[in-house]
Design a protein around this motif. Structure first.
Motif, PDB file in Angstrom:
ATOM      1  N   ASN A 117      47.295  43.289  53.017  1.00 40.32           N
ATOM      2  CA  ASN A 117      46.041  43.134  52.287  1.00 40.32           C
ATOM      3  C   ASN A 117      46.324  43.329  50.805  1.00 40.32           C
ATOM      4  OD1 ASN A 117      44.581  42.851  54.694  1.00 40.32           O
ATOM      5  ND2 ASN A 117      44.260  45.053  54.865  1.00 40.32           N
TER       6      ASN A 117
ATOM      7  N   CYS B 138      41.055  40.611  64.079  1.00 41.30           N
ATOM      8  CA  CYS B 138      40.360  39.576  63.306  1.00 41.30           C
ATOM      9  C   CYS B 138      39.263  38.949  64.150  1.00 41.30           C
ATOM     10  CB  CYS B 138      41.351  38.501  62.863  1.00 41.30           C
ATOM     11  SG  CYS B 138      42.553  39.059  61.654  1.00 41.30           S
TER      12      CYS B 138
ATOM     13  N   ILE C  62      52.070  41.209  57.409  1.00 36.98           N
ATOM     14  CA  ILE C  62      50.726  40.967  56.883  1.00 36.98           C
ATOM     15  C   ILE C  62      50.388  42.062  55.891  1.00 36.98           C
ATOM     16  CG2 ILE C  62      48.269  40.797  57.458  1.00 36.98           C
ATOM     17  CD1 ILE C  62      49.126  39.791  60.228  1.00 36.98           C
TER      18      ILE C  62
ATOM     19  N   GLU D 105      45.401  46.242  58.161  1.00 42.64           N
ATOM     20  CA  GLU D 105      46.085  45.094  58.753  1.00 42.64           C
ATOM     21  C   GLU D 105      46.125  45.139  60.279  1.00 42.64           C
ATOM     22  OE1 GLU D 105      47.635  45.495  54.548  1.00 42.64           O
ATOM     23  OE2 GLU D 105      47.140  46.861  56.204  1.00 42.64           O
TER      24      GLU D 105
ATOM     25  N   ARG E 154      46.673  38.629  52.536  1.00 40.10           N
ATOM     26  CA  ARG E 154      45.230  38.461  52.709  1.00 40.10           C
ATOM     27  C   ARG E 154      44.532  38.961  51.457  1.00 40.10           C
ATOM     28  NH1 ARG E 154      44.995  40.372  59.110  1.00 40.10           N
ATOM     29  NH2 ARG E 154      45.726  38.372  59.957  1.00 40.10           N
TER      30      ARG E 154
ATOM     31  N   SER F 117      37.163  30.669  57.347  1.00 46.74           N
ATOM     32  CA  SER F 117      37.997  31.796  57.753  1.00 46.74           C
ATOM     33  C   SER F 117      38.634  31.563  59.116  1.00 46.74           C
ATOM     34  CB  SER F 117      37.172  33.087  57.768  1.00 46.74           C
ATOM     35  OG  SER F 117      36.765  33.437  56.452  1.00 46.74           O
TER      36      SER F 117
ATOM     37  N   SER G  32      46.387  33.933  52.249  1.00 49.33           N
ATOM     38  CA  SER G  32      45.247  33.842  53.141  1.00 49.33           C
ATOM     39  C   SER G  32      44.076  34.611  52.527  1.00 49.33           C
ATOM     40  CB  SER G  32      45.630  34.388  54.529  1.00 49.33           C
ATOM     41  OG  SER G  32      44.590  34.173  55.468  1.00 49.33           O
ATOM     42  N   THR G  33      43.178  35.087  53.346  1.00 48.08           N
ATOM     43  CA  THR G  33      41.972  35.739  52.867  1.00 48.08           C
ATOM     44  C   THR G  33      41.572  36.892  53.780  1.00 48.08           C
ATOM     45  OG1 THR G  33      39.563  35.432  52.583  1.00 48.08           O
ATOM     46  CG2 THR G  33      40.662  33.948  54.087  1.00 48.08           C
ATOM     47  N   VAL G  34      40.944  37.916  53.208  1.00 48.04           N
ATOM     48  CA  VAL G  34      40.410  39.004  54.036  1.00 48.04           C
ATOM     49  C   VAL G  34      39.235  38.520  54.868  1.00 48.04           C
ATOM     50  CG1 VAL G  34      41.187  40.808  52.447  1.00 48.04           C
ATOM     51  CG2 VAL G  34      38.878  39.869  52.192  1.00 48.04           C
TER      52      VAL G  34
ATOM     53  N   GLU H 228      47.319  30.863  59.642  1.00 43.66           N
ATOM     54  CA  GLU H 228      48.202  32.029  59.731  1.00 43.66           C
ATOM     55  C   GLU H 228      49.031  31.969  61.018  1.00 43.66           C
ATOM     56  OE1 GLU H 228      46.465  35.856  59.451  1.00 43.66           O
ATOM     57  OE2 GLU H 228      45.530  35.526  57.506  1.00 43.66           O
TER      58      GLU H 228
ATOM     59  N   ARG I 152      41.555  29.492  58.365  1.00 49.22           N
ATOM     60  CA  ARG I 152      42.615  30.302  57.757  1.00 49.22           C
ATOM     61  C   ARG I 152      43.402  31.063  58.816  1.00 49.22           C
ATOM     62  NH1 ARG I 152      44.762  29.615  52.693  1.00 49.22           N
ATOM     63  NH2 ARG I 152      43.137  29.513  51.103  1.00 49.22           N
TER      64      ARG I 152
END
Length: 290
Positions: A209, A122, A207, A118, A154, A129, A103-105, A136, A132
């Protein structure tokens, strides 16, 4: 380990180069037969997958897969594999032991330059995003129903061989855009491979990062690339008046410092903890040009 990577692109190939030596089988998908040599060079058996229900050869490989990595971005219709596995992941992959979702930050959205981890809520800004985060959530449900650990990685801005500020400098494409207070994290693609491999070997869910230690203004990375190459950096350009595509400008709408402490606590040690070490290594071994 029998590995299947859906979307064996820049990150997928880095994962395969890290893991295939430990695999009894490793396969990867692409949309084009022209990319078969790249996949084979990274130790993967190549398959064509263009979305929707997997073709027979992919379906057969899934039937024996123990470790699945999903690296295909959701499109306007959503995540292609979520739709394909809607009737149940266990039916398609009965031997599955672990799933990794890249995924992505970007799912965190904008946090005004503050540190996040984490546990941070969000609040994605861009459509990509938002998609995304929805993917998730879909994979989380799917994995829970199948009783399989899911690791969501992420990722921050990815760089590595052939995709980096050194090459942009060489090609005359680098720009030092100045937006006061703006910072980004980055990640060397080799660390995506390393972090994914650690989580896969240990079948860890959660999850994580996967990002470097040094969030920094984007112009600093360009300046560092110029120093490494021994050339003058390009002139500074004011972000507000710069000519940018809507997508490029949208990246500057998210400002945050992303912590990587969690992935370290499970044992990962970054090969390139900041862009200084990453750019130095790329220039030293010449791989920046690939």
């Amino acid at each position: 380990m029998r590995l299947m990577i859906f979307g064996a692109g820049f990150s997928g190939l880095a994962i395969s180069r890290t893991l295939t030596g430990e695999c009894a089988f490793a396969g990867g998908t692409t949309r084009s037969p022209e990319r078969f040599p790249a996949l084979q060079g990274a130790g993967l058996v190549p398959f064509i997958y263009e979305g929707g229900t997997p073709p027979e050869d992919v379906d057969a490989a899934l039937g024996e897969t123990t470790h699945l990595v999903m690296s295909i971005s959701p499109d306007a219709a959503g995540d292609p594999l979520l739709q394909a596995f809607a009737t149940g992941l266990r039916l398609a992959a009965p031997k599955l032991e672990w799933i990794g979702y890249l995924s992505t930050v970007g799912v965190y959205g904008d946090h005004d330059g503050e540190w996040i981890d984490e546990e941070t809520p969000c609040r994605p800004v861009s459509k990509r995003s938002v998609a995304r985060l929805a993917a998730e959530d879909g994979w989380t449900r799917l994995a829970a129903e199948a009783g399989v650990p899911l690791a969501i990685l992420r990722l921050s801005g990815i760089y590595g061989p052939g995709r980096n500020a050194l090459k942009s400098m060489h090609e005359g494409k680098a720009r030092r855009l100045i937006k006061p207070g703006q910072v980004f994290n980055r990640i060397h693609v080799a660390d995506i491979g390393g972090a994914t491999a650690l989580l896969a070997r240990r079948r860890l869910g959660g999850i994580y990062n996967v990002t470097d230690d040094l969030p920094a203004p984007p112009q600093d990375v360009v300046s560092q690339a110029a120093r490494v190459m021994g050339v003058e950096p390009p002139p500074e350009i004011d972000f507000e008046t710069a000519e940018l595509s809507p997508m490029a400008r949208s990246f500057y709408g998210e400002n945050k410092r992303v912590s990587n402490a969690k992935i370290k606590t499970v044992g990962y040690s970054f090969l390139y903890p900041d862009y200084h070490t990453g750019l130095d290594a790329l220039y030293s071994d010449g791989s920046w040009q690939k």
